[in-house]
Each structure stands twice: as C-alpha cells, then as structure tokens.
Design a protein around this motif. Sequence first.
Motif, mmCIF file in Angstrom:
data_model
loop_
_atom_site.group_PDB
_atom_site.id
_atom_site.type_symbol
_atom_site.label_atom_id
_atom_site.label_comp_id
_atom_site.label_asym_id
_atom_site.label_seq_id
_atom_site.Cartn_x
_atom_site.Cartn_y
_atom_site.Cartn_z
ATOM 1 N N ASP A 62 -4.868 -0.487 -0.900
ATOM 2 C CA ASP A 62 -5.942 0.488 -1.049
ATOM 3 C C ASP A 62 -5.763 1.582 -0.003
ATOM 4 O OD1 ASP A 62 -8.230 1.895 -1.601
ATOM 5 O OD2 ASP A 62 -9.599 0.389 -0.767
ATOM 6 N N ALA A 63 -5.420 2.774 -0.452
ATOM 7 C CA ALA A 63 -5.274 3.931 0.424
ATOM 8 C C ALA A 63 -6.304 4.989 0.062
ATOM 9 C CB ALA A 63 -3.864 4.491 0.319
ATOM 10 N N SER A 64 -7.447 4.552 -0.459
ATOM 11 C CA SER A 64 -8.476 5.507 -0.867
ATOM 12 C C SER A 64 -9.113 6.206 0.332
ATOM 13 C CB SER A 64 -9.533 4.816 -1.723
ATOM 14 O OG SER A 64 -10.130 3.761 -1.007
ATOM 15 N N ALA A 65 -8.988 5.633 1.526
ATOM 16 C CA ALA A 65 -9.541 6.286 2.717
ATOM 17 C C ALA A 65 -8.886 7.644 2.940
ATOM 18 C CB ALA A 65 -9.347 5.396 3.941
ATOM 19 N N VAL A 66 -7.596 7.749 2.610
ATOM 20 C CA VAL A 66 -6.881 9.000 2.767
ATOM 21 C C VAL A 66 -6.868 9.796 1.457
ATOM 22 C CG1 VAL A 66 -4.550 8.167 2.232
ATOM 23 C CG2 VAL A 66 -4.823 9.999 3.873
ATOM 24 N N GLN A 87 1.674 8.108 -2.162
ATOM 25 C CA GLN A 87 1.841 9.471 -1.669
ATOM 26 C C GLN A 87 0.518 9.980 -1.146
ATOM 27 O OE1 GLN A 87 3.673 12.159 -4.399
ATOM 28 N NE2 GLN A 87 3.576 13.884 -2.990
ATOM 29 N N VAL A 88 0.563 10.548 0.055
ATOM 30 C CA VAL A 88 -0.626 11.142 0.655
ATOM 31 C C VAL A 88 -0.904 12.442 -0.091
ATOM 32 C CG1 VAL A 88 -1.599 12.120 2.769
ATOM 33 C CG2 VAL A 88 -0.121 10.109 2.892
ATOM 34 N N TYR A 97 -6.378 7.042 9.344
ATOM 35 C CA TYR A 97 -6.964 6.373 8.189
ATOM 36 C C TYR A 97 -6.513 4.919 8.149
ATOM 37 C CZ TYR A 97 -7.864 11.145 6.685
ATOM 38 O OH TYR A 97 -8.300 12.445 6.620
ATOM 39 N N GLU A 98 -7.415 4.036 7.718
ATOM 40 C CA GLU A 98 -7.105 2.619 7.589
ATOM 41 C C GLU A 98 -6.583 2.344 6.183
ATOM 42 O OE1 GLU A 98 -9.260 -1.269 9.136
ATOM 43 O OE2 GLU A 98 -10.279 -0.444 7.385
ATOM 44 N N ILE A 99 -5.404 1.742 6.110
ATOM 45 C CA ILE A 99 -4.805 1.339 4.843
ATOM 46 C C ILE A 99 -4.979 -0.174 4.743
ATOM 47 C CG2 ILE A 99 -2.718 1.393 3.435
ATOM 48 C CD1 ILE A 99 -3.854 4.169 4.264
ATOM 49 N N VAL A 100 -5.416 -0.658 3.580
ATOM 50 C CA VAL A 100 -5.762 -2.071 3.402
ATOM 51 C C VAL A 100 -4.896 -2.665 2.295
ATOM 52 C CG1 VAL A 100 -7.626 -3.676 2.836
ATOM 53 C CG2 VAL A 100 -8.137 -1.569 4.076
ATOM 54 N N ALA A 101 -4.499 -3.923 2.482
ATOM 55 C CA ALA A 101 -3.816 -4.679 1.425
ATOM 56 C C ALA A 101 -4.476 -6.055 1.341
ATOM 57 C CB ALA A 101 -2.335 -4.824 1.719
ATOM 58 N N THR A 102 -4.754 -6.497 0.110
ATOM 59 C CA THR A 102 -5.364 -7.808 -0.125
ATOM 60 C C THR A 102 -4.394 -8.652 -0.943
ATOM 61 O OG1 THR A 102 -7.531 -6.739 -0.150
ATOM 62 C CG2 THR A 102 -7.401 -8.990 -1.001
ATOM 63 N N CYS A 103 -4.005 -9.804 -0.391
ATOM 64 C CA CYS A 103 -3.037 -10.679 -1.055
ATOM 65 C C CYS A 103 -3.634 -11.235 -2.348
ATOM 66 C CB CYS A 103 -2.644 -11.833 -0.139
ATOM 67 S SG CYS A 103 -1.787 -11.304 1.358
ATOM 68 N N ALA A 104 -2.797 -11.348 -3.377
ATOM 69 C CA ALA A 104 -3.242 -11.861 -4.672
ATOM 70 C C ALA A 104 -3.601 -13.342 -4.568
ATOM 71 C CB ALA A 104 -2.157 -11.650 -5.722
ATOM 72 N N GLU A 105 -2.824 -14.100 -3.826
ATOM 73 C CA GLU A 105 -3.118 -15.525 -3.634
ATOM 74 C C GLU A 105 -3.823 -15.704 -2.305
ATOM 75 O OE1 GLU A 105 0.169 -18.162 -4.169
ATOM 76 O OE2 GLU A 105 0.961 -16.970 -5.825
ATOM 77 N N GLY A 112 -3.601 -1.619 8.323
ATOM 78 C CA GLY A 112 -2.714 -0.828 9.165
ATOM 79 C C GLY A 112 -3.238 0.590 9.238
ATOM 80 N N ASP A 113 -2.843 1.321 10.258
ATOM 81 C CA ASP A 113 -3.325 2.688 10.443
ATOM 82 C C ASP A 113 -2.272 3.710 10.030
ATOM 83 O OD1 ASP A 113 -5.788 1.947 11.380
ATOM 84 O OD2 ASP A 113 -5.202 1.974 13.490
ATOM 85 N N LEU A 114 -2.728 4.773 9.413
ATOM 86 C CA LEU A 114 -1.898 5.908 9.036
ATOM 87 C C LEU A 114 -2.490 7.148 9.685
ATOM 88 C CD1 LEU A 114 0.335 7.258 7.277
ATOM 89 C CD2 LEU A 114 -1.421 7.507 5.514
#
Length: 173
Positions: A62-66, A87-88, A97-105, A112-114
Amino acid sequence: MRPTSRLLTGSALAVAAAGLVCAPAYAGDTDGLEVFPSSVVPGGQVTVNTAACGDGGTAAGDASAVGAGTFTLAPSTHEGDAIGQFQVPPSAQPGTYEIVATCAEGGRRVTGDLVVTLTSQRQSVHPRGSVKTGVGGALGPDPVQTAAGVAALAVAAAGGTWLLHRRARGDGI
C-alpha cells in the motif's frame, strides 16, 4: 600474570555478552520493508522487498500515502524475499511517506519510509565555468603568459646552473 588473565577473560566475557544482547535487535531489522531507492523524485520508480512473509510468501503493498495506490509483492529470486514495484505519481509533494506491506499468510504488517524530494540524490553534478586558480586555466593558453612562464623557468635554470658551476669550481658563493 594472574591479574592480566582475569582482566582479559573478563573483557572477553563482556564483549560476548554485549554481542548476545545486540544480536536479536539486529536480526529483527531484516524483517522490515526495504525501500529502494529510499529517496526519489516525483515520477520515479520504487522497488520494495521484505523477508517477513517467508519462503514463497506474497504480500499486498500500500503506497496510497504517497498517492501511488496498491501493488503486489511476489516471491523473488532471493531466497525468502517478496518484491514489488510502484511508481511515485508526478504530482507527489516532497516529504516522508510510510509504505506498508501486509503478508498474505498470517497478516503480518511491515512498514518502510520513502522520502520524496525535488532533486535526485543520484544525479551527478557537473561543474560549470572556469576554475579560478590564477595564471593559466581551463579557458585555453594565453601566449603572453606562456612566454613569461617559459622565460622565468629559463632564468631560474640558468641561475641554478651558474651557482652549481661556481660551487663545483670552488669559487665560493
């Protein structure tokens, strides 16, 4: 000799204990979300990866913050890593901006920060203009200054030769 061996043994034990205390903190950092490059200009491509999802794991990014929306992290050629790209948007404003990843399992969430900047840190800067160092330089040879320099060197060489010749003959200086 005995106090020295006790001192060395105590020092070695202290270093080993410090290493054991620090090791878990360091190992925990590898499970975060790595953002590369960590600093990007609007319109730039960003790659993220994580080992938090395990071997063959996938994640929803999820990079919707950016303003980039969602993206998918898929298993990578690196063992245990999931990797994804986004792509930004060109309209992104400078900031962190905070970039988020959520594991499927398991649903584990890593971040992480961008940093979005207006100038790329990877661009090389090329110098412009001449170097202000005195006589000569990058603008080309000046015949008058070149002749004056050659004449000064010739006078110095002739004077040095004359002095060495007088000294060798024993005339005194």
